[in-house]
Each structure stands twice: as structure tokens, then as C-alpha cells.
Design a protein around this motif. Sequence first.
Motif, PDB file in Angstrom:
ATOM      1  N   LEU A  11      30.943  39.673  51.355  1.00 50.35           N
ATOM      2  CA  LEU A  11      30.411  40.752  50.538  1.00 50.35           C
ATOM      3  C   LEU A  11      28.906  40.816  50.746  1.00 50.35           C
ATOM      4  O   LEU A  11      28.190  39.878  50.385  1.00 50.35           O
ATOM      5  CB  LEU A  11      30.701  40.480  49.054  1.00 50.35           C
ATOM      6  CG  LEU A  11      30.171  41.520  48.069  1.00 50.35           C
ATOM      7  CD1 LEU A  11      30.943  42.836  48.203  1.00 50.35           C
ATOM      8  CD2 LEU A  11      30.252  40.989  46.648  1.00 50.35           C
ATOM      9  N   HIS A  52      39.229  38.800  45.743  1.00 50.73           N
ATOM     10  CA  HIS A  52      38.061  39.129  46.547  1.00 50.73           C
ATOM     11  C   HIS A  52      38.109  40.578  47.034  1.00 50.73           C
ATOM     12  O   HIS A  52      37.079  41.261  47.059  1.00 50.73           O
ATOM     13  CB  HIS A  52      37.914  38.130  47.699  1.00 50.73           C
ATOM     14  CG  HIS A  52      37.379  36.805  47.257  1.00 50.73           C
ATOM     15  ND1 HIS A  52      38.187  35.825  46.725  1.00 50.73           N
ATOM     16  CD2 HIS A  52      36.115  36.313  47.228  1.00 50.73           C
ATOM     17  CE1 HIS A  52      37.438  34.774  46.398  1.00 50.73           C
ATOM     18  NE2 HIS A  52      36.177  35.047  46.697  1.00 50.73           N
ATOM     19  N   PHE A  97      34.954  42.549  48.673  1.00 51.21           N
ATOM     20  CA  PHE A  97      34.825  41.710  49.869  1.00 51.21           C
ATOM     21  C   PHE A  97      35.680  42.318  50.977  1.00 51.21           C
ATOM     22  O   PHE A  97      36.770  42.828  50.722  1.00 51.21           O
ATOM     23  CB  PHE A  97      35.330  40.287  49.587  1.00 51.21           C
ATOM     24  CG  PHE A  97      34.394  39.412  48.825  1.00 51.21           C
ATOM     25  CD1 PHE A  97      33.745  38.353  49.449  1.00 51.21           C
ATOM     26  CD2 PHE A  97      34.167  39.621  47.466  1.00 51.21           C
ATOM     27  CE1 PHE A  97      32.899  37.515  48.734  1.00 51.21           C
ATOM     28  CE2 PHE A  97      33.324  38.798  46.744  1.00 51.21           C
ATOM     29  CZ  PHE A  97      32.682  37.742  47.371  1.00 51.21           C
TER      30      PHE A  97
END
Length: 189
Positions: free
Chosen positions: A165, A136, A141
Motif C-alpha cells: 500500500l 489487506h 493493498f
Amino acid sequence: MSSINLRAATSADLDRITEIYADAVTNGTASYELEPPSRTEMGARFDNLMAGGFPYLVAEKAGSVLGYAYAGAFRPRPAYRFVVEDSVYVAPEAKGQGVGLLLMQGLIEAAKAAGFRQIIAVIGDGRPDSASVRLHEKLGFRHSGRLEGSGYKHGRWLDTVFMQLPINGGASIQPDPQSLPERKFREQK
């Protein structure tokens, strides 16, 4: 990785999806379920996501499903309608081959196309060195919270990490009235 194909999941994939998830539940800490759900339960979950218009993808190579990813409602209340929660699971024999990255890239694009504004990752056992956290982070993110000791599995306490995100302008612009979440909301009113 070029021989791995991404496509929309179908009900014909559910046996393999059920197997992959059962391994994650039984042997891993990404899911806080303690018993693998049945094929029937996985089918009901799939049907619910499909009815909501949410993206659900599989990665396959030579006709074999190596992993899957989907985005579903983050929370059921209507003010959350522009936020989805991602899930990604890779078969044990396919881990470390870029399957998770490919699935997540496809899922992000599908969520953008539908008009969602935020993708939330709720990561079980969210250690900084976990594959899911690193994946991620690689995709942009950002960390947005940690629930310490929120899960207990395999004889130990696990932290849950939240990452998010922003997509399609995030919270910086007004919702698109033609987006999937807004159209679904109007249909339900």
C-alpha cells in the motif's frame, strides 16, 4: 465495534500479546515460526520496535486486549527506510468482529503520520480466500508477488503473498526530510 478502543501498546500488554501470538504460531499459518517465542523474546522484539519509533497498537475491550498490530522495518538496509512491514494478530475469540480492520486502519494512519511511504504485507499461507488477504485488499493493498511453496507448516506447503500500500505519495514524490525514517537515518550517519 464502537466499544473497542485502539491505543499504543505498552510493556504491560506483553503477556497478552505473547498469548495471542503463541496461538497464531501453534494453530495458524500466518506466521512461519514453528515454536511460540517466550515472553522474554517478545519483550525484546517489542523493545526493538519501540527504539526504532515504529507504531505498535493494541485493540482492547473492557480492559482486555483482543489483538495487536505493528509496523517494523521491511529490510535492514538504509534504502528501505521508507518501507514498513505490517503484522496484525487477533485473539481467537475476537476473530470476525472487525478487530483486525480497526487495528490495520490505525496502523496505516500511524505509518502515515511517521512519514513512511509504503506498507508491505508479507502474508503466510496467502490463499485468495484467507482472512488476511481479504483484509489487506479491503484496505487498498495491491498484490505485488507470490512465493510458491515457500513455507512448510502443519504438514503442507504454503505460499507467501506480498501486498503493498503506497502512502504519503508513495514513490511519486521525494522523501520528507522531517519524516521519522529520514531523521533516524541522519542520526545513524
